[in-house]
Write a protein that holds these residues in place. Structure first.
Motif, PDB file in Angstrom:
ATOM      1  N   SER A  51      49.240  10.427  92.667  1.00  0.00           N
ATOM      2  CA  SER A  51      49.724  10.419  91.271  1.00  0.00           C
ATOM      3  C   SER A  51      49.619  11.821  90.631  1.00  0.00           C
ATOM      4  N   ASP A 143      44.397  14.538  86.211  1.00  0.00           N
ATOM      5  CA  ASP A 143      46.046  14.689  85.897  1.00  0.00           C
ATOM      6  C   ASP A 143      46.609  16.289  85.651  1.00  0.00           C
ATOM      7  N   THR A 502      47.994   5.887  80.467  1.00  0.00           N
ATOM      8  CA  THR A 502      48.575   5.459  81.597  1.00  0.00           C
ATOM      9  C   THR A 502      48.369   3.982  81.941  1.00  0.00           C
ATOM     10  N   ASN A 550      50.698  14.928  97.178  1.00  0.00           N
ATOM     11  CA  ASN A 550      51.523  13.706  96.573  1.00  0.00           C
ATOM     12  C   ASN A 550      52.938  14.269  96.768  1.00  0.00           C
ATOM     13  N   GLN A 609      49.678  11.993  86.293  1.00  0.00           N
ATOM     14  CA  GLN A 609      50.189  10.786  85.528  1.00  0.00           C
ATOM     15  C   GLN A 609      51.475  10.012  86.395  1.00  0.00           C
ATOM     16  N   GLY A 610      51.165  10.232  87.888  1.00  0.00           N
ATOM     17  CA  GLY A 610      52.347   9.523  88.734  1.00  0.00           C
ATOM     18  C   GLY A 610      53.050  10.814  89.257  1.00  0.00           C
ATOM     19  N   THR A 611      52.907  11.955  88.709  1.00  0.00           N
ATOM     20  CA  THR A 611      53.657  13.105  89.210  1.00  0.00           C
ATOM     21  C   THR A 611      54.874  13.009  88.356  1.00  0.00           C
ATOM     22  N   CYS A 794      57.964   9.207  84.435  1.00  0.00           N
ATOM     23  CA  CYS A 794      57.835   9.056  85.987  1.00  0.00           C
ATOM     24  C   CYS A 794      57.634   7.735  86.343  1.00  0.00           C
ATOM     25  N   MET A 797      54.299   5.360  87.054  1.00  0.00           N
ATOM     26  CA  MET A 797      53.367   5.384  85.866  1.00  0.00           C
ATOM     27  C   MET A 797      54.200   4.142  84.962  1.00  0.00           C
ATOM     28  N   GLU A 868      59.177   7.108  94.614  1.00  0.00           N
ATOM     29  CA  GLU A 868      58.423   6.007  94.941  1.00  0.00           C
ATOM     30  C   GLU A 868      59.382   4.809  95.726  1.00  0.00           C
TER      31      GLU A 868
END
Length: 934
Positions: A51, A143, A502, A550, A609-611, A794, A797, A868
């Motif tokens: 993330s 993050d 998040t 990531n 934050q998840g990228t 994202c 997230m 994802e």
């Protein structure tokens, strides 16, 4: 200060793995300023973050630093302070004697030391990056800049004589063209303060006469007049002064000398706008979370901040909002020089409670408030420091929050304050002591930005409305029917579930009972958030302590689906769609005459934050090649030309009607100008004209003219460009428009069309016929809903948040990748990426999930999935079946037939299927088709 001893260089080091305490002897060394991670100290981190970026040498705990310092004879016995510019929680020992502890995350740690004898002395500093008094927001988050351990910035011993100045505060008085200098004289005797000033960072020079003031021990204040020809500080003319303060004793001996940077300005909230020195300004802001991938911590040198802020300014930015953090002083210094309005924020993202509330943490609240005072004292003299927020998306006691505002304003009225950024998201309220309001909605449906997360629906106009340029937020800020008593009641009392950071959280809705109208400036919070696909070529740039593991995982996922070869195309195509979304998002803000500004999220990518790869710049502030600064400034600058028209797609011979206006906050604009406009096609100018405009003084929104142009009759789908420019300036704008030939009747006449793979369809294919399969999108399960806009922030997230809130998950796609040279699009010419002719077509479709299909079977038009899921998504795909040929498009042809672009697309499909070019290369069998279409 008389002199100082730098403490930069080699320090002894001990990592205290279990917080067991110092164990001598020291066994390692480190160069400071710096961090343990940057120096690659400790064990290599084997955990890989998906993330966010991975800190390769993450260490969380206590670290001991030690250095021998030699005090020369001439400094022995003088007042001495240890100054550590930026660090974590520290405890200091001098010669084995504990001196004390400091805990500011935003401001320098300063220790007064006992009188030092000449010779060697041992400093030991314990730095702890655990157990913070508060969560710390983006100051300590993985993050953003990571939870580093170390000491950054200036490290020094500062020596003073028997008399010195402390707590120096500069209060500008614009009307008097003067500065009030307030300070404390630490001395037993009266002294003489000599003040002088010299301008710099300006086209003109201005020297102010030296003046002397007798001052007595304790607090004092003097007024220093700069003169009526004093230079003013603003974004357009960031004129600065060096103010020199020299303290002398009764014998004329200099006991202290201080030099401070000063800007004479007045930044105020007046009505629905901010003003700088009496002129209205519009804040073109960006978010900043202190993301610095090459170091893992924020730079403390002015040159680097000048580079960073200069890049932002080249994209039209004049304002920075720091998310739950305050940058180092070098950032303010650079902003002083460049003319950037700065807004730091307390490091809090949570709930403010009363003493009687469950879970109340008084110590945390006290710490947060003390941080605010420390930030004001440390950086308040900077002219660029004009605003402050109490935190991000706060909930809880509005009365308590307002009491904090009241106290801050009483302490320092140089700054404008807000209760927080997007507080009480669904039931916001302006508090008594708010100077401005920062949010995203006034109630559930009174939205004033263009995009929202699915869990925060309703979505914004950029995401779901027919593309056009009519939208503004004026009716949201002041609803037309509000004063008719028709205001909608807002939620009151009870509990509501919200997106909280998040995660998801249940909070009390509060006591807001009805709609309300803001009476102070309104800033739209964190606008944009349009995601782009990763650029895997970026991976090699991460050669510091933070690694893009990531990105590597996302690349492996894509490659495992057999789609790795498309990564660069995904990146480019999603990026062009994001730019178009940002253009409309920003123009809607500039069209809104009751709005005071915006804070973009973001010009640059967000690493965590998840990228969230939402920037046109990457995390290094390097361009991603999507748009130049010059073109970006056509819709984000101090003067922006705007054309209002309802749609982008037109029928041959139709009238194109547009209203042209100018949003102008540029100082020094002429009182009259000439607008030139033209409508062009590939074969030349279709129409052109000019309009002379007189501009009344103080006017910021200028209605220029109305255009009514009969579009040409075309026999092919054509792209035309509306170009606007103000002669003799850099102010320009262009819009792409599309014209379609008039078409009527059934566009698919003569084509075998089926909505199911029926026996009749299969029989025709066996006979060598051409078949168009258009399944009803609503009937499909193995498909993803059509959605023109790119993903918000994202997908991982907000998928997780939506699931935890039991709300619909985001669609999660990122536009289209189009084989625009394929003959099926011969009559529907396209770019390789999504453009507005595709909007109604995509919105009435689904894309088939081809994950299980043969990898040699590739769509002609592909929908780009997020990193994802990495679905192989087909909007339009073809194959041969038996002796025939099949084209598959899950589109509601009846709905799109109501639009000129839909009819053109269907006509192009039909023309292709009737031509000799319809010769699909991939041969599918019935079993494959049945597995795909379900």
């Amino acid at each position: 200060m008389q002199t100082k001893i730098s403490l930069e260089g080699e320090w002894k080091l001990q990592l205290d793995e279990g917080n067991q305490g110092l164990a001598l002897p020291f066994t390692d060394v480190i160069t400071l300023p710096g961090t343990t991670s940057y120096a690659r100290k400790g064990s290599k981190n084997e955990d890989v973050l998906v993330s966010a970026l991975t800190d390769e040498y993450l260490f969380e705990g206590q670290v001991w630093y030690s250095k021998e310092v030699v005090i020369p004879e001439e400094l022995a016995g003088k007042v001495c302070f240890l100054y550590l510019e930026r660090t974590r929680l520290t405890t200091l020992w001098l010669d084995n004697q504990e001196i004390g502890s400091r805990n500011s995350l935003n401001t320098p740690h300063i220790y007064e030391l006992p009188q030092l004898q000449p010779g060697n002395h041992t400093l030991i500093i314990r730095v702890d990056n655990t157990g913070y008094p508060t969560k710390g927001g983006h100051l300590t988050s993985q993050d953003t800049q990571t939870n580093w351990n170390g000491i950054t910035g200036r490290m020094e011993l500062q020596f003073y004589g028997e008399s010195r100045l402390s707590g120096i505060r500069l209060d500008p008085d614009l009307s008097a063209r003067s500065v009030r200098i307030t300070a404390t004289l630490d001395s037993r005797n009266e002294s003489i303060l000599t003040v002088s000033a010299q301008s710099f960072n300006s086209d003109n020079t201005h020297a102010v006469d030296e003046r002397e003031y007798p001052v007595s021990p304790g607090s004092f204040s003097v007024n220093y007049e700069l003169g009526q020809d004093a230079l003013l500080w603003s974004e357009g003319a960031p004129n600065l002064y060096n103010i020199n303060l020299v303290l002398k004793d009764s014998d004329g001996y200099i006991t202290d000398r201080q030099e401070l940077v000063f800007g004479l300005k007045e930044f105020r909230a007046e009505g629905d706008k901010f003003t700088i020195n009496g002129e209205k300004t519009f804040l073109r802001g960006k978010h900043d979370g202190l993301i610095f991938p090459l170091t893992g911590y924020a730079p403390t040198d002015v040159e680097e901040w000048v580079r960073i802020l200069g890049i932002s300014k080249s994209y039209g930015i004049n304002h920075y909002r720091f998310h739950t953090c305050c940058p180092p002083e070098a950032a303010f210094t650079a902003a002083d020089m460049l003319g950037i309005y700065m807004q730091p924020e307390l490091p809090f993202w949570g709930t403010i409670t009363e003493e009687t509330d469950e879970g109340h943490n008084q110590a945390e609240q006290d710490y947060l408030i003390s941080e605010g005072y420390a930030i004001l004292q440390a950086f308040g003299n900077h002219p660029s420091f004009v605003m402050m927020s109490l935190g991000n998306e706060l909930w809880g006691s509005k009365a308590k929050i307002d009491s904090f505002l009241k106290d801050y304003k009483a302490f320092d009225n140089r700054i404008l304050y807000t209760q927080g950024s997007n507080n009480h998201q669904w039931v916001p309220e302006i508090l008594e002591h708010d100077d401005f309001f920062s949010g995203v909605r006034f109630s559930r449906d009174r939205l004033f930005r263009g995009s929202y997360a699915m869990c925060d629906a309703p979505l914004g106009h950029v995401q779901i409305d027919l593309p056009g340029t009519m939208k503004d937020y004026d009716d949201q800020i002041v609803p037309q029917d509000f004063f008719n008593g028709e205001g909608m009641e807002a939620a009151a009392g009870g509990e509501i579930q919200i997106q909280y950071g998040t995660e998801a959280k249940t909070v009390k809705a509060g006591d807001a009972s009805a709609e309300w109208i803001p009476h102070i400036p309104v800033i739209s919070h964190e606008i944009g958030q349009y995601a782009t696909y990763p650029n895997y070529e970026e991976i090699d740039k991460y050669n510091g302590p933070l690694k893009a593991e990531n990105f590597k995982i996302f690349r492996e996922r894509l490659e495992s689906k057999g789609l790795g070869h498309l990564a660069a195309k995904y990146f480019e195509s999603s990026g062009q769609l994001a730019v178009a979304c940002y253009k409309e998002e920003l123009e809607a803000a500039f069209r809104s005459r009751r709005l005071a500004g915006f804070q973009l999220l973001d010009l640059q990518d967000f690493s965590g934050q998840g990228t969230a790869l939402v920037g046109v710049l990457d995390a290094f502030m390097d361009s991603k090649g999507m748009i130049s600064p010059e073109d970006w400034r056509t819709f984000c600058n101090d003067a922006v030309l705007l054309a209002r028209f309802p749609k982008y797609n037109y029928v041959s011979g139709e009238s194109f009607d547009a209203h042209v206006e100018l949003s102008c906050f540029r100082s020094g604009m002429p009182s009259a100008f000439e607008l030139h406009w033209e409508l062009t096609a590939d074969n030349g100018i279709l129409a052109a004209g000019s309009t002379e405009v007189d501009v009344p003084a103080g006017t910021n929104y200028i209605d220029i003219c109305d255009l009514a142009i009969k579009l040409p009759v075309v026999e092919r789908m054509s792209t035309i460009v509306l170009s606007l420019s103000i002669q003799g300036t850099d102010i320009r704008k262009s819009y792409d428009l599309w014209i379609y030939p008039v078409k009527s009747g059934n566009m698919l006449e003569g084509v075998h069309v089926f909505d199911k793979l029926s026996d009749d369809a299969l029989a025709l294919l066996e006979q060598g016929e051409n078949v168009l399969l258009m399944p009803n999108p609503e009937s499909l399960q193995n498909a993803v809903e059509g959605y023109y806009c790119t993903d918000f922030w994202c997908y991982p997230m907000f998928r997780s948040i939506s699931e935890s809130m039991n709300r619909p998950v985001p669609i999660g796609t990122m536009g289209m990748l189009i084989d625009n040279k394929h003959p099926v699009l011969r009559e529907f010419p396209s770019e390789e990426y999504s453009t507005y002719p595709w909007w109604s077509i995509v919105e009435n479709s689904k894309s088939l999930i081809m994950d299980a299909a043969d990898r040699d079977w590739n769509p002609v038009v592909q929908t780009i999935d997020n990193f994802e899921r990495n679905h192989k998504l087909s909007f339009l795909v073809e194959c041969s079946v038996g002796a025939g040929n099949l084209l598959i498009c899950a589109l509601d042809a009846d709905k799109v037939s109501d639009t000129p672009e839909g009819r053109q697309f269907l006509s192009s499909i039909a023309g292709y299927m009737k031509s000799d070019d319809f010769k699909p290369q991939y041969k599918a069998n019935v079993a494959e088709l049945l597995e795909l279409i379900q």
